[in-house]
Structures are given as C-alpha cells and as structure tokens.
Motif scaffolding. Structure first.
Motif, short mmCIF file in Angstrom:
data_model
loop_
_atom_site.label_atom_id
_atom_site.label_comp_id
_atom_site.label_asym_id
_atom_site.label_seq_id
_atom_site.Cartn_x
_atom_site.Cartn_y
_atom_site.Cartn_z
N PHE A 1 43.65 22.32 63.61
CA PHE A 1 42.96 23.60 63.74
C PHE A 1 42.61 24.22 62.39
CE2 PHE A 1 47.44 24.83 63.73
CZ PHE A 1 47.48 25.95 62.92
N ALA A 2 43.10 23.64 61.30
CA ALA A 2 42.79 24.13 59.96
C ALA A 2 42.85 22.97 58.98
CB ALA A 2 43.78 25.21 59.55
N ARG A 3 41.97 23.02 57.96
CA ARG A 3 41.96 21.97 56.94
C ARG A 3 41.52 22.56 55.61
NH1 ARG A 3 38.53 17.94 54.49
NH2 ARG A 3 36.63 18.69 55.47
N LEU A 4 42.25 22.25 54.57
CA LEU A 4 41.89 22.66 53.22
C LEU A 4 40.89 21.65 52.68
CD1 LEU A 4 42.42 24.73 50.98
CD2 LEU A 4 44.17 23.17 50.11
N ARG A 5 39.68 22.10 52.47
CA ARG A 5 38.62 21.20 52.02
C ARG A 5 38.68 20.99 50.50
NH1 ARG A 5 33.43 21.02 54.20
NH2 ARG A 5 32.74 22.02 52.29
N THR A 6 38.44 19.76 50.08
CA THR A 6 38.36 19.47 48.66
C THR A 6 36.93 19.16 48.25
OG1 THR A 6 38.89 17.14 49.05
CG2 THR A 6 40.73 18.62 48.52
N PRO B 1 45.04 18.36 53.02
CA PRO B 1 46.05 19.07 53.80
C PRO B 1 45.45 19.74 55.04
CG PRO B 1 46.23 19.62 51.47
CD PRO B 1 44.95 18.85 51.64
N SER B 2 46.18 19.67 56.14
CA SER B 2 45.71 20.31 57.36
C SER B 2 46.89 20.85 58.15
CB SER B 2 44.92 19.32 58.23
OG SER B 2 45.77 18.35 58.80
N LEU B 3 46.57 21.64 59.16
CA LEU B 3 47.56 22.18 60.08
C LEU B 3 47.21 21.77 61.48
CD1 LEU B 3 47.82 25.78 58.58
CD2 LEU B 3 49.47 23.92 58.34
N LYS B 4 48.24 21.42 62.24
CA LYS B 4 48.04 20.98 63.62
C LYS B 4 49.03 21.68 64.54
CE LYS B 4 46.40 16.38 62.40
NZ LYS B 4 46.56 14.94 62.57
N VAL B 5 48.65 21.73 65.80
CA VAL B 5 49.55 22.16 66.87
C VAL B 5 49.36 21.15 67.99
CG1 VAL B 5 47.88 23.80 67.88
CG2 VAL B 5 50.32 24.02 68.37
N ALA B 6 50.46 20.66 68.52
CA ALA B 6 50.42 19.63 69.57
C ALA B 6 49.55 18.45 69.16
CB ALA B 6 49.91 20.24 70.88
N GLY B 7 49.61 18.10 67.86
CA GLY B 7 48.86 16.96 67.36
C GLY B 7 47.38 17.20 67.17
N LYS B 8 46.92 18.44 67.35
CA LYS B 8 45.50 18.75 67.25
C LYS B 8 45.23 19.64 66.04
CE LYS B 8 44.94 18.34 72.20
NZ LYS B 8 44.67 19.07 73.44
N MET C 1 44.47 35.99 45.15
CA MET C 1 44.05 34.74 45.75
C MET C 1 45.14 34.21 46.68
SD MET C 1 43.00 31.17 43.95
CE MET C 1 43.64 29.71 44.71
N THR C 2 44.74 33.75 47.83
CA THR C 2 45.67 33.15 48.78
C THR C 2 45.77 31.66 48.48
OG1 THR C 2 44.99 34.75 50.46
CG2 THR C 2 46.15 32.80 51.23
N THR C 3 46.97 31.14 48.48
CA THR C 3 47.19 29.72 48.22
C THR C 3 47.38 28.97 49.54
OG1 THR C 3 49.59 29.94 48.15
CG2 THR C 3 48.39 30.27 46.07
N TRP C 4 47.30 27.65 49.46
CA TRP C 4 47.56 26.82 50.64
C TRP C 4 48.97 27.07 51.16
CZ3 TRP C 4 45.69 24.50 54.61
CH2 TRP C 4 46.46 23.58 55.33
N GLU C 5 49.92 27.24 50.27
CA GLU C 5 51.30 27.49 50.68
C GLU C 5 51.39 28.78 51.50
OE1 GLU C 5 50.38 26.57 47.55
OE2 GLU C 5 51.13 24.53 47.72
#
Length: 112
Positions: free
Chosen positions: A35-40, A26-33, A1-5
């Motif tokens: 592109f990825a979000r861990l859904r709960t 938790p999400s990931l951004k580039v230049a404030g935008k 299993m892949t973790t958020w980390e």
C-alpha cells in the motif's frame, strides 16, 4: 522533512503492517499487499494508494506536497513529497492507503 523511518512509525500504529520491498525499494504491506512504496526514481516521492477522487482532489488543491507522473495516470495512487507534506495529512493518507488493502477483520477492529 519526514523520513522513511517516520513513515514506518506512522504506519506501524496500524494492525499487521510489515516492512518489505517492492521494485527493490522499501515498501509497506498489510496482509501481504503493498500500500506504500518509497520511490527511488528521479522524481522520488512516497507512493500511497488512494481513491481516484482523492487523488484528483489532492492534485487540484495545488499543494506542492502532492504530485503524479505519467506512469501513475489512471491509477489510484498519489505521490507525496516527504519534504513538503504535513505529518497529520500524511498520517491520514497512510491510513487510507492501508484500509484499501487491509482485510475487513482488521479495519473492523480499528473502527470499533
């Protein structure tokens, strides 16, 4: 299993990725935008931006690692089951999502 980390580690190899939050998750951004979000939400999954054609191809493949919900109908995003996705494919999808939001100066530097 892949973790958020591990997702953060994979994305962190790309220029100017920052951890953030989106919809209090938790999400990931580039230049404030984003592109990825861990859904709960009940369906869970990692939301990654993608082209509509890529989304359709992933869903049509029948691979159980990829799914969607009605909320994402008509939207360029795929949901990824971190328990089922192969890391090599996840790495590629993360980079594609990053490229959709990264400024040209960053993508050009990565391609050189």
């Amino acid at each position: 299993m892949t973790t958020w980390e591990e997702v953060v580690d994979l994305a962190g190899r790309l220029p100017e990725v920052e951890e953030s939050t989106s919809y209090r998750t938790p999400s990931l951004k580039v230049a404030g935008k984003n592109f990825a979000r861990l859904r709960t939400e009940a369906e869970g999954g990692l939301m990654l931006l993608c082209e509509h054609a890529e989304k359709e191809a992933l869903l049509a493949s029948g691979d159980p690692a990829y799914f969607t919900t009605p909320h994402y109908d008509g939207y360029g995003a795929i949901l990824v089951d971190l328990e089922k996705v192969e890391k090599a494919q996840l790495r590629e999808l993360i980079e594609e999502a990053w490229r959709m939001k990264a400024p040209a100066r960053l993508t050009k530097g990565l391609d050189d």
